[in-house]
Design an enzyme around this catalytic site. Structure first.
Site, PDB file in Angstrom:
ATOM      1  N   THR A  72       0.840  -1.204   0.000  1.00  0.00           N
ATOM      2  CA  THR A  72       0.000   0.000   0.000  1.00  0.00           C
ATOM      3  C   THR A  72       0.870   1.247   0.000  1.00  0.00           C
ATOM      4  O   THR A  72       0.654   2.181  -0.774  1.00  0.00           O
ATOM      5  CB  THR A  72      -0.949   0.007   1.209  1.00  0.00           C
ATOM      6  OG1 THR A  72      -1.557  -1.274   1.347  1.00  0.00           O
ATOM      7  CG2 THR A  72      -2.023   1.073   1.062  1.00  0.00           C
TER       8      THR A  72
ATOM      9  N   ASP B 235      -1.126  -4.099   8.901  1.00  0.00           N
ATOM     10  CA  ASP B 235      -1.667  -5.442   8.670  1.00  0.00           C
ATOM     11  C   ASP B 235      -3.049  -5.608   9.283  1.00  0.00           C
ATOM     12  O   ASP B 235      -3.854  -6.389   8.783  1.00  0.00           O
ATOM     13  CB  ASP B 235      -0.709  -6.482   9.259  1.00  0.00           C
ATOM     14  CG  ASP B 235       0.615  -6.471   8.530  1.00  0.00           C
ATOM     15  OD1 ASP B 235       0.633  -6.763   7.319  1.00  0.00           O
ATOM     16  OD2 ASP B 235       1.628  -6.108   9.154  1.00  0.00           O
TER      17      ASP B 235
ATOM     18  N   LYS C 157       1.572  -4.090  12.807  1.00  0.00           N
ATOM     19  CA  LYS C 157       2.409  -3.838  11.639  1.00  0.00           C
ATOM     20  C   LYS C 157       3.598  -4.777  11.667  1.00  0.00           C
ATOM     21  O   LYS C 157       3.840  -5.446  12.682  1.00  0.00           O
ATOM     22  CB  LYS C 157       2.885  -2.385  11.628  1.00  0.00           C
ATOM     23  CG  LYS C 157       1.826  -1.408  11.155  1.00  0.00           C
ATOM     24  CD  LYS C 157       2.311   0.029  11.145  1.00  0.00           C
ATOM     25  CE  LYS C 157       3.473   0.216  10.186  1.00  0.00           C
ATOM     26  NZ  LYS C 157       3.200  -0.274   8.816  1.00  0.00           N
ATOM     27  N   GLY C 158       4.339  -4.827  10.562  1.00  0.00           N
ATOM     28  CA  GLY C 158       5.534  -5.666  10.548  1.00  0.00           C
ATOM     29  C   GLY C 158       5.457  -6.835   9.598  1.00  0.00           C
ATOM     30  O   GLY C 158       6.398  -7.615   9.482  1.00  0.00           O
TER      31      GLY C 158
ATOM     32  N   GLU D 144       9.778   1.710  10.870  1.00  0.00           N
ATOM     33  CA  GLU D 144       8.457   2.329  10.692  1.00  0.00           C
ATOM     34  C   GLU D 144       7.999   2.989  11.980  1.00  0.00           C
ATOM     35  O   GLU D 144       7.459   4.103  11.974  1.00  0.00           O
ATOM     36  CB  GLU D 144       7.424   1.287  10.256  1.00  0.00           C
ATOM     37  CG  GLU D 144       7.629   0.768   8.848  1.00  0.00           C
ATOM     38  CD  GLU D 144       6.688  -0.374   8.512  1.00  0.00           C
ATOM     39  OE1 GLU D 144       6.331  -1.164   9.418  1.00  0.00           O
ATOM     40  OE2 GLU D 144       6.291  -0.469   7.343  1.00  0.00           O
TER      41      GLU D 144
END
Ligand code: DER
Length: 231
Positions: free
Chosen positions: A31, A86, A96-97, A105
């Protein structure tokens, strides 16, 4: 609207937040890659920005578009970070990750006045944890750390398997920062704040993929158009 079109739509919406002269954090993932491409097209038309990438692969993509780049060391204060996720829950807490970049990030997001997430609507959940929680860990004492993470998960009311992330060729995945990543298949995380607090207390944990109180807004695109949560 297929998921990739939805991601691009969300990315295009985030571009409306960019004003000339902004210092931007550039996220990682499919994205965020749409955002970088669309930003690159605006830079080619003369938009002035200075950007800090959150991974080597985002840096490479940004360079392809001749997006002016800086480092977090040279630009420790950013105006806006645009990144994927995510999962996101109703309180805009994130997992995330998935792309293995959550340490940089999170640093870049927290160095920014504002972090805005761009997603397709499939990332919306009521309870975090269906997506396995990534945790970046030091390579020393991996098995000790893995057991401590499992204990922390159990103490927070979760349970599941903690797996070392591998590359397609079967070797341990190594992050841009030279660490391993374990993925925690918990299924459901009833108390993300408690789990996050327990994870940061583990010496071998470098950083976990729970983003709590960091995202100011989530731009989510799906079959019924674009929805914006938060501000
Ligand atoms: O690794 C990451 O944190 C990515 O931002 C990930 O969470 C989202 O990746 P996607 O945009 O490819 O779904």
């Amino acid at each position: 609207l297929n998921p990739d079109d939805a991601k691009r739509l969300a990315a295009a919406r985030a571009l409306d937040l960019v004003t000339p002269g902004m210092r931007l954090g550039l996220g990682t993932g499919t994205t965020a890659a749409h955002f970088v491409e669309l930003l690159g097209l605006r830079v080619a038309q003369g938009l002035q920005v200075i950007c800090v990438p959150t991974s080597e692969r985002t840096r490479t993509q940004a360079q392809l578009f001749s997006i002016p780049l800086s480092t977090i060391e040279a630009t420790p204060e950013l105006d806006l970070t645009v990144d994927g996720a995510d999962e996101f829950d109703p309180q805009l807490r994130l997992i995330k990750g998935g792309g293995g970049a959550h340490l940089r990030e999170k640093i870049v997001a927290m160095a920014s006045r504002r972090m805005v997430v761009i997603t397709d609507s499939s990332k919306a959940v009521v309870t975090l944890g269906k997506f396995p929680l990534p945790v970046e860990v030091n390579v020393f004492g991996l098995e000790v750390t893995r057991r401590m993470i499992l204990a922390a998960a159990k103490a927070s009311g979760c349970d599941g398997e903690i797996r070392l992330r591998k590359t397609p060729s079967g070797h341990p995945f190594v992050s841009d920062n030279g660490h391993f990543i374990v993925d925690c298949f918990l299924g459901s995380i009833p108390d993300p704040n408690q789990l996050a607090a327990r994870l940061v207390a583990i010496p071998g944990v470098v950083e976990h993929g729970l983003f709590i109180g960091i995202a100011k807004a989530v731009i989510s695109a799906g079959p019924d158009g674009v929805e914006i949560f938060g501000e």
